[in-house]
Design a protein around this motif. Structure first.
Motif, PDB file in Angstrom:
ATOM      1  N   GLY A 125       0.808  -1.213   0.000  1.00  0.00           N
ATOM      2  CA  GLY A 125       0.000   0.000   0.000  1.00  0.00           C
ATOM      3  C   GLY A 125       0.841   1.262   0.000  1.00  0.00           C
ATOM      4  O   GLY A 125       0.590   2.198  -0.774  1.00  0.00           O
ATOM      5  N   ALA A 126       1.863   1.310   0.855  1.00  0.00           N
ATOM      6  CA  ALA A 126       2.725   2.489   0.907  1.00  0.00           C
ATOM      7  C   ALA A 126       3.449   2.691  -0.420  1.00  0.00           C
ATOM      8  O   ALA A 126       3.629   3.819  -0.885  1.00  0.00           O
ATOM      9  N   GLY A 127       3.856   1.580  -1.054  1.00  0.00           N
ATOM     10  CA  GLY A 127       4.521   1.678  -2.343  1.00  0.00           C
ATOM     11  C   GLY A 127       3.625   2.234  -3.429  1.00  0.00           C
ATOM     12  O   GLY A 127       4.115   2.806  -4.415  1.00  0.00           O
ATOM     13  N   LEU A 128       2.314   2.094  -3.258  1.00  0.00           N
ATOM     14  CA  LEU A 128       1.349   2.630  -4.223  1.00  0.00           C
ATOM     15  C   LEU A 128       0.877   4.033  -3.840  1.00  0.00           C
ATOM     16  O   LEU A 128       0.021   4.595  -4.521  1.00  0.00           O
ATOM     17  N   GLY A 129       1.403   4.566  -2.753  1.00  0.00           N
ATOM     18  CA  GLY A 129       1.065   5.939  -2.371  1.00  0.00           C
ATOM     19  C   GLY A 129      -0.001   6.064  -1.305  1.00  0.00           C
ATOM     20  O   GLY A 129      -0.362   7.183  -0.925  1.00  0.00           O
ATOM     21  N   PHE A 130      -0.538   4.946  -0.804  1.00  0.00           N
ATOM     22  CA  PHE A 130      -1.525   5.003   0.266  1.00  0.00           C
ATOM     23  C   PHE A 130      -0.835   5.279   1.609  1.00  0.00           C
ATOM     24  O   PHE A 130       0.254   4.747   1.874  1.00  0.00           O
ATOM     25  N   ALA A 131      -1.474   6.067   2.459  1.00  0.00           N
ATOM     26  CA  ALA A 131      -1.107   6.089   3.862  1.00  0.00           C
ATOM     27  C   ALA A 131      -1.643   4.785   4.443  1.00  0.00           C
ATOM     28  O   ALA A 131      -2.853   4.572   4.509  1.00  0.00           O
ATOM     29  N   SER A 132      -0.737   3.872   4.823  1.00  0.00           N
ATOM     30  CA  SER A 132      -1.113   2.486   5.104  1.00  0.00           C
ATOM     31  C   SER A 132      -1.002   2.169   6.593  1.00  0.00           C
ATOM     32  O   SER A 132      -0.052   2.602   7.259  1.00  0.00           O
ATOM     33  N   PHE A 133      -1.967   1.378   7.066  1.00  0.00           N
ATOM     34  CA  PHE A 133      -2.072   1.112   8.503  1.00  0.00           C
ATOM     35  C   PHE A 133      -2.348  -0.365   8.764  1.00  0.00           C
ATOM     36  O   PHE A 133      -2.975  -1.054   7.961  1.00  0.00           O
ATOM     37  N   GLY A 134      -1.886  -0.826   9.919  1.00  0.00           N
ATOM     38  CA  GLY A 134      -2.186  -2.166  10.383  1.00  0.00           C
ATOM     39  C   GLY A 134      -2.346  -2.164  11.883  1.00  0.00           C
ATOM     40  O   GLY A 134      -1.932  -1.233  12.575  1.00  0.00           O
ATOM     41  N   SER A 135      -2.951  -3.213  12.403  1.00  0.00           N
ATOM     42  CA  SER A 135      -3.110  -3.327  13.852  1.00  0.00           C
ATOM     43  C   SER A 135      -2.908  -4.772  14.280  1.00  0.00           C
ATOM     44  O   SER A 135      -2.957  -5.686  13.458  1.00  0.00           O
ATOM     45  N   ASN A 136      -2.702  -4.972  15.578  1.00  0.00           N
ATOM     46  CA  ASN A 136      -2.550  -6.323  16.117  1.00  0.00           C
ATOM     47  C   ASN A 136      -3.862  -6.868  16.671  1.00  0.00           C
ATOM     48  O   ASN A 136      -3.872  -7.899  17.348  1.00  0.00           O
ATOM     49  N   ALA A 137      -4.961  -6.180  16.424  1.00  0.00           N
ATOM     50  CA  ALA A 137      -6.304  -6.600  16.870  1.00  0.00           C
ATOM     51  C   ALA A 137      -6.404  -6.719  18.388  1.00  0.00           C
ATOM     52  O   ALA A 137      -7.303  -7.370  18.907  1.00  0.00           O
ATOM     53  N   GLY A 138      -5.479  -6.108  19.101  1.00  0.00           N
ATOM     54  CA  GLY A 138      -5.601  -6.026  20.549  1.00  0.00           C
ATOM     55  C   GLY A 138      -4.752  -6.994  21.339  1.00  0.00           C
ATOM     56  O   GLY A 138      -4.795  -6.990  22.574  1.00  0.00           O
ATOM     57  N   HIS A 139      -3.951  -7.821  20.653  1.00  0.00           N
ATOM     58  CA  HIS A 139      -3.066  -8.747  21.365  1.00  0.00           C
ATOM     59  C   HIS A 139      -1.928  -9.147  20.441  1.00  0.00           C
ATOM     60  O   HIS A 139      -2.036  -9.038  19.218  1.00  0.00           O
ATOM     61  N   ASN A 140      -0.817  -9.583  21.013  1.00  0.00           N
ATOM     62  CA  ASN A 140       0.357  -9.945  20.227  1.00  0.00           C
ATOM     63  C   ASN A 140       0.470 -11.457  20.098  1.00  0.00           C
ATOM     64  O   ASN A 140       0.625 -12.165  21.089  1.00  0.00           O
ATOM     65  N   GLY A 141       0.390 -11.935  18.850  1.00  0.00           N
ATOM     66  CA  GLY A 141       0.552 -13.355  18.598  1.00  0.00           C
ATOM     67  C   GLY A 141      -0.657 -13.994  17.983  1.00  0.00           C
ATOM     68  O   GLY A 141      -1.799 -13.623  18.276  1.00  0.00           O
ATOM     69  N   SER A 142      -0.407 -14.992  17.114  1.00  0.00           N
ATOM     70  CA  SER A 142      -1.490 -15.697  16.428  1.00  0.00           C
ATOM     71  C   SER A 142      -1.694 -17.099  16.971  1.00  0.00           C
ATOM     72  O   SER A 142      -2.491 -17.864  16.426  1.00  0.00           O
ATOM     73  N   GLN A 143      -0.971 -17.460  18.022  1.00  0.00           N
ATOM     74  CA  GLN A 143      -1.170 -18.747  18.683  1.00  0.00           C
ATOM     75  C   GLN A 143      -1.143 -18.538  20.188  1.00  0.00           C
ATOM     76  O   GLN A 143      -0.395 -17.722  20.703  1.00  0.00           O
ATOM     77  N   GLY A 144      -2.000 -19.288  20.876  1.00  0.00           N
ATOM     78  CA  GLY A 144      -2.053 -19.193  22.326  1.00  0.00           C
ATOM     79  C   GLY A 144      -3.436 -18.798  22.803  1.00  0.00           C
ATOM     80  O   GLY A 144      -4.264 -18.322  22.032  1.00  0.00           O
ATOM     81  N   PHE A 145      -3.668 -19.001  24.073  1.00  0.00           N
ATOM     82  CA  PHE A 145      -4.952 -18.647  24.665  1.00  0.00           C
ATOM     83  C   PHE A 145      -4.801 -17.635  25.794  1.00  0.00           C
ATOM     84  O   PHE A 145      -5.777 -17.034  26.232  1.00  0.00           O
ATOM     85  N   ASP A 146      -3.559 -17.449  26.254  1.00  0.00           N
ATOM     86  CA  ASP A 146      -3.329 -16.599  27.421  1.00  0.00           C
ATOM     87  C   ASP A 146      -3.818 -15.177  27.220  1.00  0.00           C
ATOM     88  O   ASP A 146      -4.318 -14.544  28.161  1.00  0.00           O
ATOM     89  N   PHE A 147      -3.675 -14.658  25.992  1.00  0.00           N
ATOM     90  CA  PHE A 147      -4.069 -13.262  25.791  1.00  0.00           C
ATOM     91  C   PHE A 147      -5.586 -13.079  25.833  1.00  0.00           C
ATOM     92  O   PHE A 147      -6.070 -11.952  25.941  1.00  0.00           O
ATOM     93  N   PHE A 148      -6.364 -14.163  25.734  1.00  0.00           N
ATOM     94  CA  PHE A 148      -7.820 -14.066  25.863  1.00  0.00           C
ATOM     95  C   PHE A 148      -8.322 -14.446  27.259  1.00  0.00           C
ATOM     96  O   PHE A 148      -9.408 -14.029  27.661  1.00  0.00           O
ATOM     97  N   LEU A 149      -7.551 -15.261  27.974  1.00  0.00           N
ATOM     98  CA  LEU A 149      -7.998 -15.798  29.257  1.00  0.00           C
ATOM     99  C   LEU A 149      -8.220 -14.672  30.263  1.00  0.00           C
ATOM    100  O   LEU A 149      -7.324 -13.882  30.540  1.00  0.00           O
ATOM    101  N   ASN A 150      -9.457 -14.590  30.766  1.00  0.00           N
ATOM    102  CA  ASN A 150      -9.832 -13.554  31.750  1.00  0.00           C
ATOM    103  C   ASN A 150      -9.628 -12.139  31.214  1.00  0.00           C
ATOM    104  O   ASN A 150      -9.343 -11.216  31.973  1.00  0.00           O
TER     105      ASN A 150
END
Length: 548
Positions: A125-150
């Protein structure tokens, strides 16, 4: 008269001045950014071509050795926006220089159970001239349950809130950095990112003008549940059961499906164009038929297990709620279910999310997973994660928003029939004619494409799962994001998209095939005469004509 030396020095000063100004502006933005409940962690100017090291990235997101590539002279901002007293969303902004910015915003989503910033799309996106953004959806990592527990507020971010927060913060950053409002706002996401995009259009229809949504996981809880239900149908976790179909048998089963069904669309190319149209009888694979060798052929009990694996899923009341797993697709998501001789699903999202978000129980396992566990999750709907309730897109439609969605017909994770169901439900819920729904929402099926990208078909339509884009195919015909921009800003409807198959899936490398794709319900059909590797040999026909 200036000497040659002084003239060169003057040119150097003129050349350096914009960059120096941009560096200063970037530093000032980091120091002065004014957004409530927001902390700036990093503000740095990156020249085009710089390799950006990301040592803080967790392992499940590709870290700690993950690198990104600056695709423009840009200001990179990393910040954290608090969403409650116990939750926050990390947001990354890549802001091209003022003279390189096209006036547009491009936000991105996540995959799986979130937690990873989509650097591939941000870079493109940035290479095409867009101001480009991303997020971690509120937690770091795509595996695990600890970031959701409680953590109910973290679950809210992943469920529905993070993309809206990203959109609001992005627009404010653009205003403060460029001194002007964004002209048009776009979003691109696949899988969970597709689910996030549809939810956003339903809940926050003002956030974006255009959405590019691939393989959307709109019925997310049932998608994840299906992996446990199908594993149980094939005899798991009793690995010694006569009904259990072993992992090594499945490739032969799927290969035989393709052998039998591939020619029925008129072209023998290793691709089942419309797998939802066919049934498959696993009795043909039974031991004694001679189709499969003795090491992988099916016992009578296994025949029944395979048959059940391709049946749709019903809830506890007997109502069909999720389509059948699609013929010809890799089955690893439910059939790769043992490790070192013990029962264990390699598809970890089911255990992670039910442990952390559904049951809030770190000891829970999916070994006895049932439709009751699926139904309970739907009843709880943690964080509002299940986007099937997002089929009312009337507000997004009425404000003039546009959606291009695409889905591979060889998707091993989210059955493409789900996109078909979602599309028709949106149409019926808003009482729209076909012309009405196609005026803002177009769905393209890509035969031979895996989940989001890859596969034996001509799958590349600029899918931002890959970096970099093929710079020679950035026109609206070959790049779905450019088609979306053209539709939003010029009113040019995407009548077709052309997909490209590269040798060894090396984007930008040698092209081995192209194919024309059509907005649903039309289908892409070979003209019966031309070279099947050339896009012009494929035309759009009404579904009733297909396979006639």
């Amino acid at each position: 008269m200036l000497s040659l030396y002084h003239a060169a020095l003057l040119l150097l000063v003129v050349w350096l001045k914009p960059a120096a100004c941009s560096v200063d502006q970037c530093g000032s933005l980091g120091a002065q950014l004014s957004i409530p409940n927001t902390t700036v962690n990093l503000s740095t100017y990156e020249a085009n071509g710089t390799i950006i090291r990301l040592p803080g990235t967790v392992e499940s997101c590709g870290g700690p050795d993950l690198v990104a590539h600056s695709t423009a002279n840009l200001c990179r901002i990393v910040l954290v926006k608090a969403t409650s007293t116990s939750s926050a969303v990390q947001i990354e902004a890549w802001l091209p220089d003022r003279d390189g910015w096209n006036g547009r915003l491009l936000a991105t989503g996540n995959g799986g159970e979130g937690g990873c910033i989509d650097y591939a799309t941000i870079q493109n996106g940035a290479g095409l001239g867009f101001a480009s953004f991303g997020s971690n959806a509120g937690h770091n990592g795509s595996q695990g349950f600890d970031f959701f527990l409680n953590q109910p507020e973290v679950i809210q971010d992943f469920g529905h809130r993070a993309i809206h927060v990203e959109a609001e913060v992005a627009k404010e950053i653009i205003q403060q950095y460029y001194g002007s409002s964004v002209k048009k706002s776009y979003y691109a996401g696949c899988s969970t990112g597709g689910r996030q995009g549809f939810q956003n259009a339903h809940l926050y229809p003002e956030d974006f003008d255009g959405l590019l949504l691939g393989s959307p996981g709109v019925d997310w809880l049932r998608i994840v549940s299906s992996k446990g239900i199908l594993a149980r149908r094939i005899g798991w976790p009793d690995l010694e059961s006569q009904s259990y179909v072993r992992p090594e048998q499945w490739k032969s089963i799927v290969d035989e499906q393709i052998r039998q069904l591939d020619p029925l669309d008129g072209v023998r190319d290793g691709i089942i164009d419309e797998p939802t149209k066919y049934r498959f009888d696993p009795e043909t694979l039974a031991c004694g038929t001679g189709v499969l060798n003795d090491s992988v052929c099916l016992s009578p009990q296994q025949v029944n297990s395979v048959r059940m694996a391709y049946e749709p899923i019903a809830d506890s009341s007997g109502q069909i709620v999720y389509p059948a797993f699609e013929l010809g697709s890799n089955t690893d998501v439910f059939s790769s279910n043992q490790k070192n001789g013990s029962a264990q699903l390699t598809y970890t999202i089911l255990q992670d999310f039910w442990r952390g978000a559904v049951f809030n129980d770190s000891k829970w396992t999916p070994n006895n997973f049932s439709t009751a566990d699926m139904d309970f999750a739907l009843e709880v709907n943690p964080g509002g994660v299940n986007a099937w309730d997002s089929t009312d897109l009337s507000a997004f439609y009425e404000r003039g928003g546009r959606i291009i969605s695409y889905h591979g017909r060889n998707d091993e994770t989210v059955t493409s029939a789900l996109s078909e169901r979602f599309y028709t439900t949106v149409q019926s819920k808003s009482n729209l004619s076909l012309n009405d729904i196609q005026s803002f929402y177009r769905l393209f099926f890509i035969p031979g494409m895996h989940h989001c990208a890859g596969g034996p078909g001509a799958w590349s339509i600029g899918n931002a799962q890959k970096y970099p884009f093929d710079s020679s195919r950035l026109d609206p015909q070959h790049n779905a994001l450019m088609a979306l921009v053209d539709w939003v800003e010029s009113g040019s409807e995407p009548r077709t998209l052309v997909g490209t198959k590269y040798e060894d899936d090396d984007i930008g490398g040698n092209v081995v095939a192209q194919r024309t794709y059509c907005p649903y319900p039309s289908v892409s059909k070979w003209d019966g005469a031309g070279n099947i590797t050339i896009a012009s040999s494929w035309t759009c026909v009404a579904p009733s004509v297909c396979n006639s």
